[in-house]
Design a protein around this motif. Structure first.
Motif, PDB file in Angstrom:
ATOM      1  N   GLU A   1       0.826  -1.200   0.000  1.00 35.18           N
ATOM      2  CA  GLU A   1       0.000   0.000   0.000  1.00 35.18           C
ATOM      3  C   GLU A   1       0.863   1.254   0.000  1.00 35.18           C
ATOM      4  N   ASP A   2       1.935   1.231   0.806  1.00 35.46           N
ATOM      5  CA  ASP A   2       2.819   2.397   0.862  1.00 35.46           C
ATOM      6  C   ASP A   2       3.446   2.658  -0.510  1.00 35.46           C
TER       7      ASP A   2
ATOM      8  N   VAL B   1       0.927   4.057  -2.857  1.00 38.28           N
ATOM      9  CA  VAL B   1       0.547   5.422  -2.523  1.00 38.28           C
ATOM     10  C   VAL B   1       1.656   6.406  -2.885  1.00 38.28           C
TER      11      VAL B   1
ATOM     12  N   ARG C   1      -0.450  10.016   6.322  1.00 40.05           N
ATOM     13  CA  ARG C   1      -0.898   8.921   5.469  1.00 40.05           C
ATOM     14  C   ARG C   1      -0.015   7.689   5.651  1.00 40.05           C
TER      15      ARG C   1
ATOM     16  N   ASN D   1      -1.345   4.148   7.143  1.00 36.17           N
ATOM     17  CA  ASN D   1      -1.142   2.889   6.420  1.00 36.17           C
ATOM     18  C   ASN D   1      -0.349   1.886   7.252  1.00 36.17           C
TER      19      ASN D   1
ATOM     20  N   ASN E   1      -1.754  -1.692   8.224  1.00 36.62           N
ATOM     21  CA  ASN E   1      -1.052  -2.865   7.698  1.00 36.62           C
ATOM     22  C   ASN E   1      -0.399  -3.714   8.786  1.00 36.62           C
TER      23      ASN E   1
ATOM     24  N   ASP F   1      -7.670   7.561   2.032  1.00 42.95           N
ATOM     25  CA  ASP F   1      -8.014   6.843   0.797  1.00 42.95           C
ATOM     26  C   ASP F   1      -9.505   6.562   0.694  1.00 42.95           C
TER      27      ASP F   1
END
Length: 201
Positions: free
Chosen positions: A3-4, A7, A78, A82, A86, A167
């Protein structure tokens, strides 16, 4: 980490000297806000320190994806959010999560008009209350609702910034904040009555 990486798409490239300068100038001034956010998410000092350290390590690792001069605080928040989702949520002892999107859809289906009258925590409902009571009530909210209150009413992010951090669409930000403030208000109601406050409508 997927995800990081998704992003934080790689853009500019900085020299080592520039990376350290950006880290010190753009990222370090937000460390107190970042710790507070981490603590409010985890409700644990050790976990919040670990989350903060993890966030700053990732921020340095992905520094080439940060555009100097943009909103460093939102970018860091953010990453922290995340990382929490996670890594730390997986380890959490909390019961399985409710589908908040579904709850919000049902709860707000006929309440869109109420957004304008939702209480802003920075002004009306908690300005005279004791901080510990508010903090305890806030900590008692499900993490998704707690997060939007922290981002908006404590950290002062705009709806647009919150949508990017979380998100989610801006409409979901509005409905989640509306629901979260009402949940917090419910939690504070009995305390407010004992302190002689009149209920705000």
């Amino acid at each position: 980490m997927e995800e990081d990486e998704e992003v934080l798409d790689i853009q500019p490239r900085y020299s080592k000297e520039e990376q350290y300068r950006i880290f010190d100038k753009e990222f370090m001034p937000h460390i107190d806000s970042m710790y507070n956010f981490a603590f409010r998410l985890t409700n644990d000092e050790d976990d919040s320190n670990d989350l903060l350290q993890d966030t700053y390590l990732k921020a340095f690792r992905f520094i080439n994806s940060f555009q100097e001069g943009t909103n460093a605080k939102a970018w860091l928040f953010r990453i922290l959010k995340n990382s929490f989702i996670n890594d730390y949520r997986k380890k959490s002892k909390e019961p399985s999560k409710v589908d908040y999107q579904e709850v919000e859809t049902v709860y707000n289906s006929s309440e869109d008009a109420e957004y304008e009258s939702t209480v802003d925590l920075r002004t009306e409902s908690v300005q005279d209350m004791i901080g510990d009571e508010v903090a305890m009530a806030l900590n008692g909210l499900p993490v998704d609702f707690r997060t939007v209150i922290i981002l908006c009413d404590i950290e002062g992010f705009t709806y647009e910034e919150m949508a990017k951090i979380l998100d989610i669409p801006i409409g979901t930000v509005r409905s989640r904040l509306h629901r979260a403030r009402n949940l917090l208000k419910d939690k504070l109601r009995s305390y407010a009555k004992t302190m002689g406050y009149k209920e705000l409508r």
